[in-house]
Every structure is written in structure tokens, then in C-alpha cells.
Design a protein around this motif. Structure first.
Motif, PDB file in Angstrom:
ATOM      1  N   GLY A 210     -20.319  24.632   8.711  1.00  0.00           N
ATOM      2  CA  GLY A 210     -20.744  26.027   8.835  1.00  0.00           C
ATOM      3  C   GLY A 210     -22.139  26.256   8.294  1.00  0.00           C
ATOM      4  O   GLY A 210     -22.957  26.944   8.914  1.00  0.00           O
ATOM      5  N   VAL A 211     -22.443  25.674   7.145  1.00  0.00           N
ATOM      6  CA  VAL A 211     -23.784  25.810   6.577  1.00  0.00           C
ATOM      7  C   VAL A 211     -24.807  25.138   7.484  1.00  0.00           C
ATOM      8  O   VAL A 211     -25.890  25.678   7.730  1.00  0.00           O
ATOM      9  N   ALA A 212     -24.470  23.973   8.018  1.00  0.00           N
ATOM     10  CA  ALA A 212     -25.401  23.260   8.896  1.00  0.00           C
ATOM     11  C   ALA A 212     -25.693  24.057  10.160  1.00  0.00           C
ATOM     12  O   ALA A 212     -26.836  24.117  10.617  1.00  0.00           O
TER      13      ALA A 212
ATOM     14  N   ILE B 297     -29.773  24.955  10.334  1.00  0.00           N
ATOM     15  CA  ILE B 297     -30.591  24.077  11.171  1.00  0.00           C
ATOM     16  C   ILE B 297     -31.314  24.917  12.219  1.00  0.00           C
ATOM     17  O   ILE B 297     -30.722  25.787  12.854  1.00  0.00           O
ATOM     18  N   ASP B 298     -32.592  24.644  12.386  1.00  0.00           N
ATOM     19  CA  ASP B 298     -33.376  25.304  13.427  1.00  0.00           C
ATOM     20  C   ASP B 298     -33.121  24.549  14.733  1.00  0.00           C
ATOM     21  O   ASP B 298     -33.729  23.510  15.000  1.00  0.00           O
ATOM     22  N   TRP B 299     -32.204  25.076  15.529  1.00  0.00           N
ATOM     23  CA  TRP B 299     -31.755  24.364  16.723  1.00  0.00           C
ATOM     24  C   TRP B 299     -32.841  24.274  17.783  1.00  0.00           C
ATOM     25  O   TRP B 299     -32.859  23.331  18.577  1.00  0.00           O
ATOM     26  N   ARG B 300     -33.781  25.206  17.809  1.00  0.00           N
ATOM     27  CA  ARG B 300     -34.893  25.107  18.764  1.00  0.00           C
ATOM     28  C   ARG B 300     -35.768  23.901  18.437  1.00  0.00           C
ATOM     29  O   ARG B 300     -36.215  23.191  19.330  1.00  0.00           O
TER      30      ARG B 300
END
Length: 154
Positions: free
Chosen positions: A126-128, A132-135
């Protein structure tokens, strides 16, 4: 309901969502933040009294097993650990998910330590997901795929 339908609740939510915006509209942000801690402590007190009431011999450490699941539910529900806006319905759904996951692990017959590790893994995932900047990950993946395809075909 209290947060959305009352003036005090909306002030509380706005001071938590954006301190700068709350200051602009004239709210005393320090006072509202302090009161939020007071209200939280009162709710903790009620929870502790209720928990002690259902056991025959309450101890100071009996609530420790509830700490990780409660934080994991909030994170899985989409609320930032750094403060800001919360999502009550998503938190309820996350609580249902985590309870079902716990029941599944319990049905497998594994020890309590493994159940705690599964809850911790759900918390980490959940934290990940929210940090995380998925772009950026997608951009790097595309760069890697372009560079690897360029090596194969000059």
C-alpha cells in the motif's frame, strides 16, 4: 457525517487538507490541529475502555496487536501518512479486504507470526503504491525498452 455536515467538521477537514488554504480563509490552524489530537486521544480512550471491558484481565499491551492492522487499513484506503484528505469509504473497503486476507491466512493454519508478516506485506504494498511515481517508472521502462530494441535492430 460529522465532518461533512457540520461547520466544525468542515473546518477540521480543511485545516488537515491544506494548511495554507485554511490560513487564507482565516482558520487558526494550530488550534484545529491541537484539537484534532485531543479528539483522537478521546477516541483512543473510548476504544481502550471498550477493549478492557470485554476482557477479564486488561493489560497495558493488549492493544498492540491492533496497531499494524489499523495503520495498514488507513494506508490501503488511500489516506496519506503525511496528512491530507482521507477517504472513509475506501478505508472501510480496505478494512474488509484486510479482514478477509487475515481470515484466508488463518484458514491456511499458519502461525500468528506469518499472519503479521502478511499484514506487513499488505502495508508495504500500500505504501509503495502511493509513494512511487508511476509516470516516472513508465518513462524509464519505455526508455529501457527503446534502448534494448535499438541494440537488437541497428
Amino acid at each position: 457525517v460529522i465532518v461533512k455536515k457540520t461547520v466544525a467538521g468542515r473546518r477540521f477537514e480543511s485545516s488537515g487538507a491544506s494548511k495554507a488554504a485554511a490560513r487564507v480563509i482565516g482558520l487558526n490552524v494550530k488550534r484545529h490541529n491541537g484539537l484534532s489530537y485531543v479528539w483522537a486521544q478521546l477516541l483512543y480512550l473510548v476504544g481502550g475502555v471498550l477493549l478492557a471491558g470485554v476482557t477479564s484481565q486488561p493489560t497495558a499491551y493488549m492493544g498492540n496487536s491492533y496497531l499494524l492492522p489499523s495503520v495498514a487499513v488507513v494506508v490501503l484506503g488511500g489516506t496519506s501518512l503525511l496528512g491530507g484528505r482521507g477517504f472513509p469509504l475506501a478505508t472501510v473497503l480496505a478494512a474488509l479486504f484486510l479482514r478477509q486476507l487475515d481470515q484466508f491466512v488463518l484458514a491456511l493454519g499458519v502461525p500468528y507470526a506469518v499472519r503479521t508478516l502478511v499484514q506487513a506485506a499488505a502495508f508495504i504494498i500500500g505504501v509503495a503504491i502511493y509513494t512511487i511515481d508511476w509516470r516516472e517508472v513508465r518513462r524509464r521502462f519505455q526508455e529501457m525498452s527503446k534502448s534494448s530494441s535499438g541494440k537488437d535492430h541497428p
